[in-house]
Design a protein around this motif. Structure first.
Motif, PDB file in Angstrom:
ATOM      1  N   LEU A   1     -12.290  37.161 -88.612  1.00 47.33           N
ATOM      2  CA  LEU A   1     -13.650  37.452 -89.076  1.00 47.33           C
ATOM      3  C   LEU A   1     -14.189  36.220 -89.787  1.00 47.33           C
ATOM      4  N   ASN A   2     -15.465  35.949 -89.566  1.00 44.49           N
ATOM      5  CA  ASN A   2     -16.098  34.784 -90.173  1.00 44.49           C
ATOM      6  C   ASN A   2     -16.321  35.040 -91.663  1.00 44.49           C
ATOM      7  N   PRO A   3     -15.784  34.164 -92.529  1.00 46.30           N
ATOM      8  CA  PRO A   3     -15.874  34.431 -93.968  1.00 46.30           C
ATOM      9  C   PRO A   3     -17.282  34.398 -94.537  1.00 46.30           C
ATOM     10  N   VAL A   4     -18.243  33.798 -93.842  1.00 48.96           N
ATOM     11  CA  VAL A   4     -19.549  33.636 -94.477  1.00 48.96           C
ATOM     12  C   VAL A   4     -20.548  34.750 -94.152  1.00 48.96           C
ATOM     13  N   PHE A   5     -20.165  35.684 -93.291  1.00 46.90           N
ATOM     14  CA  PHE A   5     -21.091  36.781 -93.004  1.00 46.90           C
ATOM     15  C   PHE A   5     -20.480  38.115 -93.422  1.00 46.90           C
TER      16      PHE A   5
END
Lengths: 491, 345
Positions: B108-112
């Protein structure tokens, strides 16, 4: 839904753990010097934004036999210069947004705030008044000279008024293209709004701000600048027939006083006057607009090129990577200041935008390399594979998933880049290759001091101090940001 | 798969090779299998046997170069995925075939926020859908995978969730466009045992609910026993044995499968008078060194001169196939004999 029994909620309660930028901000605030630097930098910015309100040869308010007027405010909306227009309307946008936010707070406050309501009412009145004035003025100008307006607006006015003579062949194609472009832009804006709605209030505010700014800019640009007549108000004041309320520093940035060339600092001119009789303080205040604009726009251009080239070469690799790597090496080979000089020398005309272009065009290599490295690191992470596995296209993966995770170190580089660009611009100004003479610039003042720096010490000292200060502040903030983002320095 | 049933995914003689400096690595070397609608097939094998490469080949997610599909067909609903253009393949990924990864921590993308990411997966295949609609779908998907209070959880960032929760989010992302096939690449390896059970439970429930086909990649025979309808055992880029799960566990034919079965840890087992874990000695040969013999030969207790030529996958008992010259129960005794000889070293 027939879901299996939900396990207990994970340990982290919402709102307890902090996001990346929150942590960075907390770290940043721990460095007092950088924090103070940011504060002072914001002050410098406010000075640039409000320059014509601080130092101007037009009065805030004038009342006489011809009635009451606010010449400075009107000039604020319709300046002659593009850069002035940008700053002025940015300021107007910020004020309008701030006012709207205040209005919202006042309306929602419990118990209702009387003073806030009053302020909000006042603000709304001013807003309506200003917009009405702009529209009336626009209508007046359109009626006055329909032929003067290029593009769609002129076409519409031409239609309304029955045309004004033959138009060049092929103009219809231009009109159609324009119409298409405007329609496309409107559709895009509409889509963006729809997306912003889902994204939350903060994004909505940004979109509102950008739209408002563009709208104001369009109107102001269409109307065009007006030649102001400061003498009229001076005469009014001298005649004693009316009241004239001048700004704190009552001199125009482009209005010389030939009687006061090379005038040392006095009470009337606290920082003296320069070779052409311009007030130095006024020139410094207005010159901050140039310096900051060059700093940020040049770095903005460098960022655009650097991010584009860097992310593509990092993500796709292969021949593009090879080619861009060699291109970067070629650019790095040249001493950048001489490259800038060369670009300025072959530029078709001297303008601040060419200066920005030249500085931006030579400054992207470092950023491209930085981005490339970051992208190489990020692209092999699992969530990029996951993004591919849900069918995302490469362009979207780069923009949505790679860049946000690769931009942090670039931000630091950009901060230092701004300081460098400001220095380059003053350097160019000092060599007489910067902006065109009537436009105020710090470097140009230094250039004037060159003929006799000891006698004309005020022309060297004060702009020098400003350059020193702004560059130091940018570097302080950059260093603070770098330390705040470094997890090894976190305690 | 029963006769006459139409396969959802059919892999025919797939060969995925990597061109490396040390030579061509034949990571996947001629595997064939099929998955029927609603069926769960497990690919089992130890690390480096080509399970993940096969699944990535199906999704066409391997970077090329160095990866290269040397031959074969990957038929999804009769359409060869290898012949599709990139844009067509993007339309298949996520929409028809979705994937669940091994490490939810990094998938999972940490920034979203997780809601953003699940909604994005929906929007990719529903162009022109309203953002609010996508968000509501995302919340519904999060609810269906058992995330408590999905309305507010959707606004959380990945680091605010535990590993099991993140894997649930990944499953929600995979499910949101209602794909027909899900490829789960070791979906429970990075999770602890209680969470593993929950995730497997969830996958089973969702599979029944949506009549999903599942290609399960794992090295955990426990997971296989619990989930799969059919098993393909892979060794060194080949499928060495394939059978319905029950049959495979009851009567493994290939010496490698037999070895794998023995290597399962059994708590407190005093079988054969020892508590040591049984192992298969040796390592999988490097993929660049494969020869045209039986690749298990170097580690096999039954190996003889016959194994110098490559055995083909043959049907022995209906759907039970194995690729070995010595398929019999003799393998089990041979393993025992080898253990006894080697002793608890």
């Amino acid at each position: 839904m027939s879901a299996p029994a939900a396990p207990p909620a994970p340990a982290a309660a919402p709102g307890v753990s902090k996001g990346y930028w929150q942590l960075t901000w907390i770290q940043f605030r721990k460095r007092k010097d950088a924090y103070a630097g940011l504060f002072l930098l914001l002050l410098l910015f406010s000075m640039a934004l409000t320059a014509p309100l601080l130092a101007n040869n037009l009065p805030w308010y004038a009342s006489g036999p011809e009635g009451v007027s606010f010449p400075l405010v009107r000039d604020f909306f319709f300046p002659l210069d593009h850069l002035d227009r940008f700053y002025n309307l940015l300021f107007v946008t910020l004020v309008l947004l701030g006012g709207a936010a205040g209005l919202g707070t006042a309306v929602r406050a419990k118990p209702p705030l009387g003073a806030a309501w009053l302020l909000a009412g006042l603000f709304a009145a001013v807003l309506v008044d200003q917009l009405a004035e702009m529209l009336i003025f626009l209508a007046y100008m359109v009626r006055l000279s329909p032929g003067a307006f290029p593009g769609l607006l002129g076409w519409i006015t031409g239609l309304v008024q029955g045309g004004q003579g033959p138009e060049p062949a092929g103009i219809w194609a231009v009109r159609l293209a324009e119409l298409g472009a405007i329609g496309f832009a409107l559709r895009k804006i509409f889509q963006l709004y729809r997306q912003a709605q889902a994204l939350g209030t903060r994004t909505l505010w940004v979109f509102a701000g950008v739209t408002l700014f563009l709208l104001l800019f369009f109107v102001s640009r269409t109307v065009g600048g007006r030649n102001v007549m400061p003498d009229r108000y001076r005469e009014l004041k001298a005649s004693g027939q009316g009241t004239v309320l001048m700004p704190l520093i009552p001199y125009g940035a482009k209005e010389p006083d030939s009687a006061r060339t090379d005038h040392p600092p006095t009470a009337g001119h606290p920082l003296g006057c320069d070779n052409n009789g311009f007030d130095v303080l006024t020139r410094i205040i207005h010159g901050s607009r140039i310096s900051l604009a060059v700093g940020f726009l040049a770095v903005g251009l460098a960022l655009c090129i650097g991010i584009l080239v860097g992310s593509m070469s990092g993500y796709f690799g292969g021949w593009f990577d090879l080619l861009s790597g060699r291109l970067i090496e070629v650019f790095v080979c040249f001493p950048s200041f001489f490259l800038i000089l060369t670009i300025i020398a072959v530029a078709p005309r001297r303008s601040i935008f060419w200066v920005m272009f030249a500085i931006g065009l030579t400054g992207w290599t470092g950023i491209a390399r930085l981005i490339r490295g970051e992208v190489l690191k990020v692209r092999q992470l699992d969530y990029i594979q996951a993004a591919k596995a849900i069918g995302m296209k490469n362009s979207r993966i780069i923009v949505r998933h790679i860049l946000p995770n690769a931009l942090a170190p670039v931000l630091v580089a950009a901060t230092f880049g701004v300081a460098g660009a400001i220095l380059s611009e003053t350097g160019l100004g000092f060599l007489g290759l910067g902006v065109e003479p009537p436009t105020p610039s710090w470097g140009e003042l230094l250039n004037q001091a060159r003929q006799d720096p000891v006698r004309l010490w005020w022309l060297m000292l004060y702009p020098g101090l400003m350059i020193f200060m702004s560059v130091t502040l940018m570097n302080l903030v950059g260093e603070g940001l770098r330390d705040a983002m470094d997890p090894r320095l976190r305690k | 798969m029963a006769e006459g049933e139409k396969a959802l995914l059919e892999v025919r003689d797939l060969r995925t090779h990597f061109d490396t400096d040390a030579g061509t690595a034949r990571a996947v070397d001629g595997i064939s299998f099929a998955i029927a609608p609603g069926e769960c097939v497990a690919l089992v094998g130890e690390s480096g046997c080509g399970k993940s490469v096969s699944s990535m080949s199906v999704m066409r997610l391997l970077p090329s170069p160095p990866a290269r599909v040397a031959s074969g067909q990957i038929l999804f609903e009769g359409r060869d995925l290898l012949g599709l253009s990139n844009a067509e393949m993007c339309a298949v990924r996520g929409k028809d075939i979705a994937m669940i990864f091994q490490e939810p921590q990094s998938a999972l993308n940490p920034v979203f926020t997780i809601g953003d990411q699940v909604a994005e997966a929906y929007q990719i295949h529903h162009a022109g859908s309203r953002p609010r609609e996508a968000w509501e779908k995302a919340v519904a998907a999060l609810r269906s995978v058992g995330i408590p209070d999905p309305e507010s959880r959707a606004k959380d960032y990945p680091h605010q969730l535990s590993g099991g929760m993140k894997q649930r989010v990944c499953i929600a992302m995979a499910l949101i466009c209602s794909p027909k096939l899900i490829i789960a690449d070791e979906p429970t390896t990075a999770l602890d045992v209680t969470i593993q059970a929950q995730i497997l439970d969830l996958l089973r429930t969702l599979r029944k609910e949506h009549n999903l086909s599942l290609l399960l990649i794992t090295h955990d025979l426990g997971v296989v026993a619990e989930m799969a309808d059919r098993v393909c055992v892979m060794y060194a880029g080949k499928i060495v044995e394939t059978a319905p799960t029950r049959e495979l566990f009851a009567k493994p034919l290939h010496p490698y499968t037999q070895g794998l079965m023995r290597a399962r840890p059994e708590p407190g087992s005093s079988r054969h008078g020892r508590k040591r874990l049984a192992v298969i000695p040796g390592l999988v040969p490097a993929a660049t060194q494969f020869k045209d013999d039986c690749r298990f030969r170097t580690r096999c207790p039954l190996a003889d001169e016959k194994c110098g030529s490559e055995p083909a996958l043959q049907a022995y008992d209906g759907e039970h196939c194995a690729a070995c010259w010595h398929t019999s129960a003799a393998g089990v005794q041979a393993w025992d004999a080898r253990d006894a000889k080697g002793g608890p070293a």
